[in-house]
Design a protein around this motif. Sequence first.
Motif, PDB file in Angstrom:
ATOM      1  N   GLY A 186      -8.203   3.247  -4.756  1.00 41.65           N
ATOM      2  CA  GLY A 186      -7.100   2.796  -3.923  1.00 41.65           C
ATOM      3  C   GLY A 186      -6.303   1.694  -4.589  1.00 41.65           C
ATOM      4  N   TYR A 234       0.854  -4.787   3.677  1.00 43.62           N
ATOM      5  CA  TYR A 234      -0.044  -4.122   4.639  1.00 43.62           C
ATOM      6  C   TYR A 234      -1.338  -4.923   4.774  1.00 43.62           C
ATOM      7  N   TYR A 241      -5.121  -2.551  -3.371  1.00 45.79           N
ATOM      8  CA  TYR A 241      -5.739  -2.245  -2.087  1.00 45.79           C
ATOM      9  C   TYR A 241      -6.931  -1.315  -2.322  1.00 45.79           C
ATOM     10  N   GLY A 263      -9.167   0.328   1.793  1.00 47.17           N
ATOM     11  CA  GLY A 263      -7.758   0.090   1.536  1.00 47.17           C
ATOM     12  C   GLY A 263      -7.048  -0.732   2.591  1.00 47.17           C
ATOM     13  N   SER A 323      -4.406   7.176  -0.835  1.00 49.14           N
ATOM     14  CA  SER A 323      -3.684   5.911  -0.909  1.00 49.14           C
ATOM     15  C   SER A 323      -3.722   5.361  -2.322  1.00 49.14           C
ATOM     16  N   LYS A 377       0.846  -1.195   0.000  1.00 47.44           N
ATOM     17  CA  LYS A 377       0.000   0.000   0.000  1.00 47.44           C
ATOM     18  C   LYS A 377       0.881   1.246   0.000  1.00 47.44           C
ATOM     19  N   SER A 425      -1.696   1.718  -4.647  1.00 49.54           N
ATOM     20  CA  SER A 425      -1.062   0.412  -4.520  1.00 49.54           C
ATOM     21  C   SER A 425       0.237   0.420  -5.312  1.00 49.54           C
TER      22      SER A 425
END
Length: 298
Positions: A253, A143, A211, A218, A106, A94, A108
């Motif tokens: 995300g 993550y 994510y 996420g 956020s 992430k 990926s």
Amino acid sequence: MTRPSDSHRRPARRLWSIACFVLAMAFAAPAAFAAPPALHVIDVGGAPTTRGASWQAPARKPLRQLRRAAGRHAKSSSMRVDDATNLELRTNGKIIAIDPREGHYSCSGTAINTPSKSVVLTAGHCAIENGSAGRKIVFVPAYDHGKRPFGTFAVSSVFVIKQWRHGENPDFDVAALRVKPNELGDLTDVVGGRGFAVSRSRTSTFEIFGYPAAALRGEELRSCHAHGLGSDPFTFGFDGPPTLPTSCDMAAGASGGAWIIDGQLINGVTSYSYLGRPSRLYSPYFGKEIGVFLRALP
């Protein structure tokens, strides 16, 4: 013609495409870190982002050319990855950053093998979008719901292709993030790294990772198994190979997440989706020019 929906980052004020920078920007690398001609370097500056495990980052805002808007949920074609720390999967992670205009977001990304052992591949709009460059960017491999089993890697430099840096051409929506070592060591020594492939069939079989935000916020790595579906006609007018569609419905995300072929090689990254068509994702086609970019990475 239907406009593409925004990539897979989502701002605090607006929801944008799944696919998923600075107030003053530097357009060249310092002399001590001169980039090859294929790379445009952005100084990301600032200290790494540190947040508690419960913090949820939105995805990034829409582009000018491609108004990406995420689906509101990650639907049935994407499946939760049970163990993101698995040896075959821990290269996925992430990305968490701050847009100086929109706030936290956020994306990926994926650790990729390069000489420096320190590079993450992601989407260009995860680094710079609408002229706004991400700040305090970090990469968190594997993550999962606040857990950071391999620690956090702070980004020191960002590389983008000139067609993205000057015009945000969707055919080149690719970026690379160079990270500093963390307490465990250099990135690919810690989690491994993927190779890449270029000029492959547009009907290849992909495993797509990301994510997705929206309902999932996420917090978990998800994947889709899908086939390439040729080309996106909307991108025929851009200067580059048309983008590549496939069937996958991850939400905001997931931008920058890797499209894997042959079980091991990166052959795309999630770029955008279309409003009203949440079951399709699009990636830049990894052709000759993106191959030049990838081979030039430090």
